[in-house]
Write an enzyme that holds these catalytic residues in place. Structure first.
Site, short mmCIF file in Angstrom:
data_model
loop_
_atom_site.label_atom_id
_atom_site.label_comp_id
_atom_site.label_asym_id
_atom_site.label_seq_id
_atom_site.Cartn_x
_atom_site.Cartn_y
_atom_site.Cartn_z
N ASP A 1 10.84 51.22 -5.57
CA ASP A 1 9.15 52.63 -5.87
C ASP A 1 8.60 51.67 -6.52
O ASP A 1 9.20 51.26 -7.00
CB ASP A 1 10.31 53.40 -4.62
CG ASP A 1 10.92 54.25 -6.16
OD1 ASP A 1 10.82 53.69 -6.95
OD2 ASP A 1 11.29 55.66 -6.49
N ASP B 1 15.46 55.71 4.18
CA ASP B 1 16.28 55.96 2.71
C ASP B 1 16.14 57.20 2.22
O ASP B 1 15.14 58.38 1.97
CB ASP B 1 15.88 55.42 1.24
CG ASP B 1 14.98 55.75 0.49
OD1 ASP B 1 14.87 56.52 -0.50
OD2 ASP B 1 13.72 56.07 1.31
#
Length: 375
Positions: free
Chosen positions: A92, A270
Site C-alpha cells: 500500500d 486484503d
C-alpha cells in the site's frame, strides 16, 4: 522479466474469474491477501502462509519506511528476499496510516509531513517518495499515494480529499514510469476516493480510468460505514472502471463482504481480520465463527473441522485450543491464525470454482443462509 498482466478467464453475472501474471508468479483471482504489514504475516511462518494457498501478501509502506527502512531492505535484496516470500507482494502507499495519525501530521499539496509514532522523528511522504519506497522494496503491485478521508465527513472535505488524490495519482504515475516500473514487470494502481458520495466516486473513477494504470483500487471504505453504503459505492463505481483491468477493494473484509463484493466485480481483497481474530481466540470455519475463549469448548475433543486440509483445523482439539487461548500461549494465536488464513483461502477457491462452473449465485445463497443462521 515477466511483464505484468491481468487475464479475465470467466464471468458469472458481474462476478469475475481471472489470473494475474507478475514477475514473482501467477495469482488466481478473486484472491485474498494476508496482511504482512511489517514484512511478516503475524504469528505465521512464510511457508505455512504459502501452504494455505495464498499467492500474494501485502506489505506496508509507512511501517517499513520507518523500520527497518526501505533503503536497508533494498540493500538486503528487496522485500521478497528479506521476508522469504518468493511469491507476489503488493504494497500500500502509506496513505491510510497517515490518515490515522491526524494528531501527528501536516497535510499540504506537496504531501504529508508527520512524526513517527515510534520515536517522534520527522518524515515527509509525497506521491513521489511513496512510489520510490515501493520501488526500493521491490513490490510487484504498488499503490498511488492518496488521502483517505475518515468518515463521516462533510461533502466539502470528501471532495477536497478526492481531488487531491487525483492530482497525487498523476504524480505517482509519472514517478513510477521514471523509475522504470513497467519495464520491471511491476504494476501501479490508481485509488478511487470520494467517501460515501456516489457522484464524487463516479468522477474519481472516470478520471483515474483516463490514466494508464495497470489496475484500480477502491479505497476509503471499510472504515466504519454500513455494508449497504459500501456495496452501493461498488454498484455505481465499478462500471466506470476499465473492464479489462484488475480491481482491488482495500481493507475488506468479512467473508460476507467478500462474497458480496465479488458479486459486483471485485478481484482482490486484503484485511487484518483473520490474523487479528486468530490472535484473540476467534476461529473462522465453514460452520461459522467459533470463539475458543468460550468455556463450552473446554471438554470438547473435536477439531475445528475434521475435513479441513489445514493441520491447525484438523489435528488439534477445541479443548486444546481453548486451553492455549486461556493460558495466553503463543501457539494458540499461531494455530488459530493458520486456521483463519486457510479458511479465507478455501473460501476464495470455492468462489473461483463457482464462477468457473457458473454456480456463483448458488454459492452466494448458501453463504447467506449460513451467516443468517449464525447471526
Amino acid at each position: 522479466m515477466t511483464p505484468f498482466a491481468f487475464q479475465l478467464l470467466a464471468r458469472d453475472g458481474a462476478a469475475r474469474r481471472g489470473r494475474l501474471f507478475t514477475a514473482h508468479g501467477t495469482v488466481e483471482t478473486p484472491a485474498f491477501m494476508p496482511v504482512g504489514t511489517q514484512g511478516t504475516v503475524k504469528a505465521m511462518f512464510p511457508e505455512d502462509v504459502a501452504q494455505t494457498g495464498a499467492e500474494v501478501v501485502l506489505g506496508n509502506v509507512y511501517h517499513l519506511m520507518l523500520r527497518p527502512t526501505a533503503e536497508r531492505v533494498a540493500r538486503l535484496g528487496g522485500l521478497h528476499v528479506f521476508m522469504r516470500w518468493p511469491k507476489t507482494i503488493l504494497t500500500d502507499s502509506g496513505g491510510f496510516q497517515v490518515m490515522s495519525l491526524a494528531a501527528l501530521r501536516s497535510l499540504t499539496e506537496e504531501g504529508v509531513a508527520f512524526r513517527s509514532h515510534l520515536d517522534g522523528s520527522r518524515h515527509m511522504l509525497t506521491p513521489e517518495r511513496s512510489v520510490e519506497i515501493q520501488g526500493l522494496l521491490g513490490s510487484d503491485i504498488q499503490m498511488q499515494f492518496d488521502e483517505c478521508v475518515r468518515l463521516p465527513a462533510s461533502r466539502e472535505e470528501i471532495e477536497r480529499g478526492m481531488r487531491l488524490s487525483l492530482r497525487w495519482a498523476e504524480r505517482s504515475r509519472r514517478r513510477f514510469e521514471e523509475l522504470g516500473g513497467p519495464a520491471k514487470g511491476q504494476a501501479l494502481h490508481g485509488i478511487v476516493q470520494g467517501g460515501d458520495d456516489i457522484r464524487l466516486r463516479i468522477e474519481s473513477a472516470a478520471e483515474l480510468a483516463r490514466m494508464p494504470f495497470e489496475g484500480y483500487s477502491i479505497g476509503g471504505l471499510a472504515v466504519g460505514e454500513p455494508q449497504a453504503v459500501m456495496l452501493a459505492v461498488l454498484d455505481e463505481t465499478l462500471p466506470v472502471l476499465p473492464q479489462e483491468k484488475q480491481r482491488y477493494l482495500m481493507g475488506v473484509g468479512t467473508p460476507h463482504d467478500i462474497v458480496e463484493s465479488v458479486a459486483r466485480g471485485i478481484d482482490m481483497f486484503d484485511c487484518v481480520m483473520p490474523t487479528r481474530a486468530g490472535r484473540h481466540g476467534l476461529a473462522y470455519t465453514r460452520f461459522g465463527k467459533i470463539n475458543l475463549k468460550n468455556a463450552k469448548h473446554a471438554d470438547d475433543p473435536a477439531p475445528l473441522d475434521p475435513e479441513s486440509d489445514c493441520p491447525a483445523a484438523r489435528d488439534y482439539s477445541r479443548a486444546y485450543l481453548h486451553h492455549l487461548i486461556k493460558t495466553g500461549e503463543a501457539l494458540g494465536a499461531m494455530l488459530l491464525t493458520w486456521n483463519n488464513i486457510s479458511y479465507y483461502q478455501r473460501l476464495m477457491r470455492d468462489i473461483r470454482a463457482a464462477i468457473d462452473a457458473g454456480t456463483f449465485e448458488a454459492l452466494r445463497a448458501e453463504m447467506d443462509a449460513l451467516w443468517a443462521k449464525a447471526a
